[in-house]
Design an enzyme around this catalytic site. Structure first.
Site, PDB file in Angstrom:
ATOM      1  CG  HIS A 135       1.390   7.517   9.926  1.00 17.88           C
ATOM      2  ND1 HIS A 135       1.511   6.313  10.592  1.00 17.88           N
ATOM      3  CD2 HIS A 135       1.837   7.306   8.671  1.00 17.88           C
ATOM      4  CE1 HIS A 135       2.033   5.425   9.756  1.00 17.88           C
ATOM      5  NE2 HIS A 135       2.241   6.001   8.586  1.00 17.88           N
ATOM      6  CB  SER A 158       3.920  -2.777   1.547  1.00 18.98           C
ATOM      7  OG  SER A 158       4.006  -3.128   2.920  1.00 18.98           O
ATOM      8  CD  GLU A 211       3.844   3.842  11.778  1.00 12.52           C
ATOM      9  OE1 GLU A 211       4.595   4.824  11.865  1.00 12.52           O
ATOM     10  OE2 GLU A 211       3.954   2.991  10.869  1.00 12.52           O
ATOM     11  N   GLY A 247       4.181  -1.507   6.402  1.00 11.30           N
ATOM     12  CA  GLY A 247       5.369  -2.166   6.929  1.00 11.30           C
ATOM     13  C   GLY A 247       5.284  -3.682   6.961  1.00 11.30           C
ATOM     14  CE  LYS A 270       6.114   4.545   8.471  1.00 12.95           C
ATOM     15  NZ  LYS A 270       5.353   3.298   8.536  1.00 12.95           N
ATOM     16  CG  ASN A 275       6.194   8.562   7.241  1.00 12.11           C
ATOM     17  OD1 ASN A 275       6.957   9.135   8.019  1.00 12.11           O
ATOM     18  ND2 ASN A 275       5.135   7.869   7.641  1.00 12.11           N
ATOM     19  CD  GLU A 298       0.112   5.706   4.895  1.00 13.89           C
ATOM     20  OE1 GLU A 298       1.125   5.485   4.217  1.00 13.89           O
ATOM     21  OE2 GLU A 298       0.152   6.079   6.068  1.00 13.89           O
TER      22      GLU A 298
HETATM   23  P1  PGA Z   1       5.490   1.398   4.482  1.00 12.02           P
HETATM   24  O1  PGA Z   1       4.911   2.646   5.336  1.00 12.02           O
HETATM   25  O2  PGA Z   1       5.744   1.916   3.099  1.00 12.02           O
HETATM   26  O3  PGA Z   1       6.733   0.997   5.200  1.00 12.02           O
HETATM   27  O4  PGA Z   1       4.432   0.356   4.494  1.00 12.02           O
HETATM   28  C1  PGA Z   1       3.999   3.547   4.778  1.00 12.02           C
HETATM   29  C2  PGA Z   1       3.541   4.548   5.815  1.00 12.02           C
HETATM   30  O5  PGA Z   1       3.303   4.146   6.968  1.00 12.02           O
HETATM   31  O6  PGA Z   1       3.386   5.753   5.511  1.00 12.02           O
END
Ligand code: PGA
Length: 255
Positions: A95, A212, A97, A173, A11, A9, A167
């Site tokens: 997601h 992560s 976010e 992140g 983003k 992903n 998640e």
């Molecule tokens: P990350 O993001 O691996 O940077 O933690 C995962 C995601 O939000 O899909």
């Protein structure tokens, strides 16, 4: 058994040039990874370029979002049919976010998933609790509510095509990963709920872990019985790191 699915992903990262450079460096490293599904989710602006760059390879294309309507006065939005044009096999919906920053609700996410099914695109439906919810011991309740709401419109006969991504918001992140055991506990609960809803098809539904994931922890996560893949943000911006994640060692810590 369930075929592992490893998805990047990206983003809001990578210009078309950067996306193409990633694909050039990445494809040769994963060309023999034929026992897993590999997915790249670029930004909308890089979709065309990535679609062309991966044509004929073992890597599939995903979008990061979609609008549930087929067309209309929805400024700034992208319809499912527009993704079909580029050969999108999957699309991420819900997601955290988008839930947190753009107010997306389970109902809206359910409509997106239904619209994707109508266009033969598989939804990757994201769920996960915040730190506050985990500390209040509400993880399973919160995730259970998201699963019930976001999958409400999945056609029964096509349940196996759904991909769920668990998640935990506090792990995204942040460099903090759920331990494999913590993730497994939630994945098992999700599968139990999917079984109540879809019966034996639950055994075929892939549940990814996200938050992560990196080369250093993917093996032990993938060693858990109900973790069927990973949705990777930060580490998937680097072709070498994501290639190592795709080529995980299933034995993990138990080797
Ligand atoms: P990350 O993001 O691996 O940077 O933690 C995962 C995601 O939000 O899909």
């Amino acid at each position: 058994m369930r075929r592992p699915i490893l998805a990047a992903n990206w983003k809001m990262h990578k210009t078309t040039e950067e996306a193409a450079a990633f694909v050039d460096a990445f494809l040769p490293q994963v060309k023999d990874a034929n026992a897993v599904d590999i997915v790249l989710a670029p930004t909308f602006t890089a979709i065309d370029r990535v679609a062309k760059a991966i044509a004929g390879s073992n890597v599939a294309l995903a979008a990061q979002n979609v609008n549930p309507e087929e067309k209309g006065a929805f400024t700034g939005e992208i319809a499912p049919g527009m993704l079909v044009e580029f050969g999108c096999a999957y699309t991420i919906v819900g997601h955290s976010e988008r839930r947190a920053l753009y107010g997306e609700t389970d109902d809206f996410i359910a409509k997106k998933a239904a619209a994707l099914f109508a266009r033969d695109i598989r939804p990757i439906v994201c769920v996960g609790e915040t730190l506050e919810e985990r500390e209040a011991d509400r993880t399973l309740e919160v995730v259970g509510g998201q699963i019930a709401g976001s999958l409400a419109e999945v056609p029964e006969a096509r349940a196996e095509e759904v991909v769920v991504a668990y998640e935990p918001v506090w792990a995204i992140g942040t460099g903090k990963t759920a331990t494999p055991e913590m993730a497994q506990e939630v994945h098992a609960a999700i599968r139990g709920q999917l079984r109540e809803r879809f019966g034996d098809a639950a055994d075929a539904i892939r549940i990814q872990y996200g938050g992560s994931v990196k080369p250093e922890n993917v093996d032990s996560l993938m060693a858990q019985p109900d973790i069927d893949g990973a949705l990777v943000g930060g580490a998937a911006l680097d072709p070498d790191a994501f290639a190592r994640i795709v080529c995980f060692e299933p034995a993990g810590d138990n080797a």
